[in-house]
Design a protein around this motif. Structure first.
Motif, PDB file in Angstrom:
ATOM      1  N   ASP A  40       0.928  -1.193   0.001  1.00 54.52           N
ATOM      2  CA  ASP A  40       0.192  -0.012  -0.180  1.00 54.52           C
ATOM      3  C   ASP A  40       0.602   1.177  -0.025  1.00 54.52           C
ATOM      4  OD1 ASP A  40      -2.154  -1.667   0.081  1.00 54.52           O
ATOM      5  OD2 ASP A  40      -2.210  -1.671   2.188  1.00 54.52           O
ATOM      6  N   ASP A  41       1.921   1.222  -0.883  1.00 54.53           N
ATOM      7  CA  ASP A  41       2.688   2.533  -0.723  1.00 54.53           C
ATOM      8  C   ASP A  41       3.572   2.862   0.323  1.00 54.53           C
ATOM      9  OD1 ASP A  41       2.268   2.616  -3.683  1.00 54.53           O
ATOM     10  OD2 ASP A  41       0.424   3.975  -3.286  1.00 54.53           O
ATOM     11  N   ILE A  42       3.669   1.693   1.143  1.00 58.59           N
ATOM     12  CA  ILE A  42       4.430   2.228   2.535  1.00 58.59           C
ATOM     13  C   ILE A  42       5.384   0.980   2.251  1.00 58.59           C
ATOM     14  CG2 ILE A  42       4.467   1.835   4.920  1.00 58.59           C
ATOM     15  CD1 ILE A  42       1.381   2.864   4.863  1.00 58.59           C
ATOM     16  N   LYS A  43       6.767   1.533   2.706  1.00 57.80           N
ATOM     17  CA  LYS A  43       7.965   0.584   2.704  1.00 57.80           C
ATOM     18  C   LYS A  43       8.149   0.087   4.093  1.00 57.80           C
ATOM     19  CE  LYS A  43      11.816   0.201   0.084  1.00 57.80           C
ATOM     20  NZ  LYS A  43      12.648   0.962  -0.930  1.00 57.80           N
ATOM     21  N   TYR A  44       8.285  -1.406   4.091  1.00 59.36           N
ATOM     22  CA  TYR A  44       8.633  -2.035   5.351  1.00 59.36           C
ATOM     23  C   TYR A  44       9.930  -2.709   5.315  1.00 59.36           C
ATOM     24  CZ  TYR A  44       3.613  -1.674   6.335  1.00 59.36           C
ATOM     25  OH  TYR A  44       2.347  -1.223   6.511  1.00 59.36           O
ATOM     26  N   PHE A  45      10.699  -2.619   6.584  1.00 56.40           N
ATOM     27  CA  PHE A  45      12.044  -3.462   6.423  1.00 56.40           C
ATOM     28  C   PHE A  45      11.809  -4.507   7.552  1.00 56.40           C
ATOM     29  CE2 PHE A  45      13.019   0.904   5.535  1.00 56.40           C
ATOM     30  CZ  PHE A  45      13.574   0.711   4.134  1.00 56.40           C
ATOM     31  N   SER A  46      12.653  -5.582   6.985  1.00 55.63           N
ATOM     32  CA  SER A  46      13.079  -6.982   7.819  1.00 55.63           C
ATOM     33  C   SER A  46      14.348  -6.906   8.194  1.00 55.63           C
ATOM     34  CB  SER A  46      12.364  -8.101   7.306  1.00 55.63           C
ATOM     35  OG  SER A  46      11.057  -8.165   6.857  1.00 55.63           O
ATOM     36  N   ILE A  47      14.807  -7.101   9.317  1.00 51.06           N
ATOM     37  CA  ILE A  47      16.236  -7.454   9.340  1.00 51.06           C
ATOM     38  C   ILE A  47      16.531  -8.742   9.691  1.00 51.06           C
ATOM     39  CG2 ILE A  47      16.706  -5.174  10.034  1.00 51.06           C
ATOM     40  CD1 ILE A  47      16.405  -5.962  12.943  1.00 51.06           C
ATOM     41  N   ALA A  48      17.579  -9.437   9.256  1.00 58.12           N
ATOM     42  CA  ALA A  48      17.853 -10.682   9.644  1.00 58.12           C
ATOM     43  C   ALA A  48      19.583 -11.287   9.722  1.00 58.12           C
ATOM     44  CB  ALA A  48      17.528 -11.822   8.637  1.00 58.12           C
ATOM     45  N   ILE A  49      19.916 -12.266  10.291  1.00 56.97           N
ATOM     46  CA  ILE A  49      21.141 -12.705  10.104  1.00 56.97           C
ATOM     47  C   ILE A  49      21.262 -14.086   9.785  1.00 56.97           C
ATOM     48  CG2 ILE A  49      22.167 -11.058  11.593  1.00 56.97           C
ATOM     49  CD1 ILE A  49      22.135 -13.137  14.017  1.00 56.97           C
ATOM     50  N   ALA A  50      21.978 -14.608   9.144  1.00 51.88           N
ATOM     51  CA  ALA A  50      22.333 -15.971   8.800  1.00 51.88           C
ATOM     52  C   ALA A  50      23.694 -16.434   9.514  1.00 51.88           C
ATOM     53  CB  ALA A  50      22.410 -16.158   7.325  1.00 51.88           C
ATOM     54  N   LEU A  51      23.203 -17.658  10.215  1.00 55.48           N
ATOM     55  CA  LEU A  51      24.533 -18.334  10.983  1.00 55.48           C
ATOM     56  C   LEU A  51      24.903 -19.462  10.277  1.00 55.48           C
ATOM     57  CD1 LEU A  51      23.460 -17.822  14.616  1.00 55.48           C
ATOM     58  CD2 LEU A  51      24.827 -16.291  13.188  1.00 55.48           C
ATOM     59  N   LYS A  52      26.206 -19.767  10.329  1.00 55.44           N
ATOM     60  CA  LYS A  52      26.886 -20.858   9.580  1.00 55.44           C
ATOM     61  C   LYS A  52      26.645 -22.193  10.678  1.00 55.44           C
ATOM     62  CE  LYS A  52      30.780 -18.251   8.080  1.00 55.44           C
ATOM     63  NZ  LYS A  52      32.227 -17.875   8.272  1.00 55.44           N
ATOM     64  N   PRO A  53      26.374 -23.459  10.009  1.00 52.58           N
ATOM     65  CA  PRO A  53      26.149 -24.452  10.841  1.00 52.58           C
ATOM     66  C   PRO A  53      27.128 -24.655  12.096  1.00 52.58           C
ATOM     67  CG  PRO A  53      25.783 -25.074   8.510  1.00 52.58           C
ATOM     68  CD  PRO A  53      26.636 -23.652   8.608  1.00 52.58           C
ATOM     69  N   VAL A  54      26.713 -25.347  13.069  1.00 56.40           N
ATOM     70  CA  VAL A  54      27.642 -25.797  14.279  1.00 56.40           C
ATOM     71  C   VAL A  54      28.216 -26.877  13.838  1.00 56.40           C
ATOM     72  CG1 VAL A  54      27.894 -26.013  16.659  1.00 56.40           C
ATOM     73  CG2 VAL A  54      26.362 -24.178  15.643  1.00 56.40           C
ATOM     74  N   ASN A  55      29.507 -27.233  13.791  1.00 55.16           N
ATOM     75  CA  ASN A  55      30.223 -28.346  13.611  1.00 55.16           C
ATOM     76  C   ASN A  55      29.737 -29.109  12.391  1.00 55.16           C
ATOM     77  OD1 ASN A  55      31.824 -27.960  15.989  1.00 55.16           O
ATOM     78  ND2 ASN A  55      30.231 -28.739  17.470  1.00 55.16           N
ATOM     79  N   THR A  56      29.029 -30.322  12.695  1.00 50.91           N
ATOM     80  CA  THR A  56      28.772 -31.170  11.586  1.00 50.91           C
ATOM     81  C   THR A  56      27.215 -30.906  11.379  1.00 50.91           C
ATOM     82  OG1 THR A  56      28.633 -33.150  13.020  1.00 50.91           O
ATOM     83  CG2 THR A  56      30.708 -32.675  11.705  1.00 50.91           C
ATOM     84  N   ALA A  57      26.663 -30.326  12.183  1.00 52.98           N
ATOM     85  CA  ALA A  57      25.290 -30.046  12.188  1.00 52.98           C
ATOM     86  C   ALA A  57      24.956 -29.525  10.752  1.00 52.98           C
ATOM     87  CB  ALA A  57      24.759 -29.226  12.934  1.00 52.98           C
ATOM     88  N   ASN A  58      23.826 -30.264  10.098  1.00 55.59           N
ATOM     89  CA  ASN A  58      23.285 -29.584   8.770  1.00 55.59           C
ATOM     90  C   ASN A  58      22.206 -28.746   8.896  1.00 55.59           C
ATOM     91  OD1 ASN A  58      24.728 -30.771   6.879  1.00 55.59           O
ATOM     92  ND2 ASN A  58      22.987 -32.472   6.225  1.00 55.59           N
ATOM     93  N   PHE A  59      22.284 -27.804   9.996  1.00 55.48           N
ATOM     94  CA  PHE A  59      21.141 -26.682  10.174  1.00 55.48           C
ATOM     95  C   PHE A  59      21.736 -25.178  10.074  1.00 55.48           C
ATOM     96  CE2 PHE A  59      18.536 -24.203  13.303  1.00 55.48           C
ATOM     97  CZ  PHE A  59      17.383 -24.310  12.427  1.00 55.48           C
ATOM     98  N   PHE A  60      21.301 -24.528   9.026  1.00 56.74           N
ATOM     99  CA  PHE A  60      21.533 -23.073   8.780  1.00 56.74           C
ATOM    100  C   PHE A  60      20.570 -22.304   9.053  1.00 56.74           C
ATOM    101  CE2 PHE A  60      22.261 -19.653   5.789  1.00 56.74           C
ATOM    102  CZ  PHE A  60      23.744 -19.581   5.646  1.00 56.74           C
ATOM    103  N   PRO A  61      20.544 -21.675  10.219  1.00 59.84           N
ATOM    104  CA  PRO A  61      19.540 -20.896  10.739  1.00 59.84           C
ATOM    105  C   PRO A  61      19.632 -19.448  10.383  1.00 59.84           C
ATOM    106  CG  PRO A  61      21.124 -20.899  12.600  1.00 59.84           C
ATOM    107  CD  PRO A  61      21.476 -21.585  11.198  1.00 59.84           C
TER     108      PRO A  61
END
Length: 128
Positions: A40-61
């Protein structure tokens, strides 16, 4: 590799929590993001950080505060808090223009859309 968004709220406390996550995990940060969208012609912002997986975990939060920041004449206090925290740990956020989440029926579809954009632009690693 599982790439998943973990949504925090949109208030000041949540922004401070995201900033603290960034500071504590500065060695694990893969990338920081500022997502901008328009509704509706209004600008919104989201902020985020991506973290590398821990050790051998296959999880990228990817921790995110979704669309809680509205564009005003001067920069939002929430956005400046995030930028200052990243500046302290020498991380430069990447700004990405995306669609607003209200277009999607389900928030999970919205997050899949963002993950697709981030992968296509090589901002997060591809699936393995």
């Amino acid at each position: 590799m599982i790439q998943r968004f973990i949504e925090l709220g949109e208030g000041y406390g949540d922004i401070y929590e995201l900033c603290e996550l960034a500071k504590v995990n500065k060695e694990r940060i893969h990338q920081a993001f500022i997502f901008s969208s328009t509704k509706d012609d209004i600008k919104y912002f989201s902020i985020a950080i991506a973290l590398k997986p821990v050790n051998t975990a296959n999880f990228f939060p990817i921790y995110i505060c979704r669309e809680g920041i509205v564009e005003t004449q001067k920069e939002s206090k929430r956005l400046s808090i995030f930028k200052e925290a990243l500046n302290e740990i020498a991380i430069q956020p990447v700004t990405v223009d995306i669609k607003h989440s209200s277009i999607y029926v389900d928030v999970n579809l919205y997050y899949q859309y963002i993950i697709g954009i981030l992968r296509l632009n090589n901002l997060i690693p591809p699936l393995q």
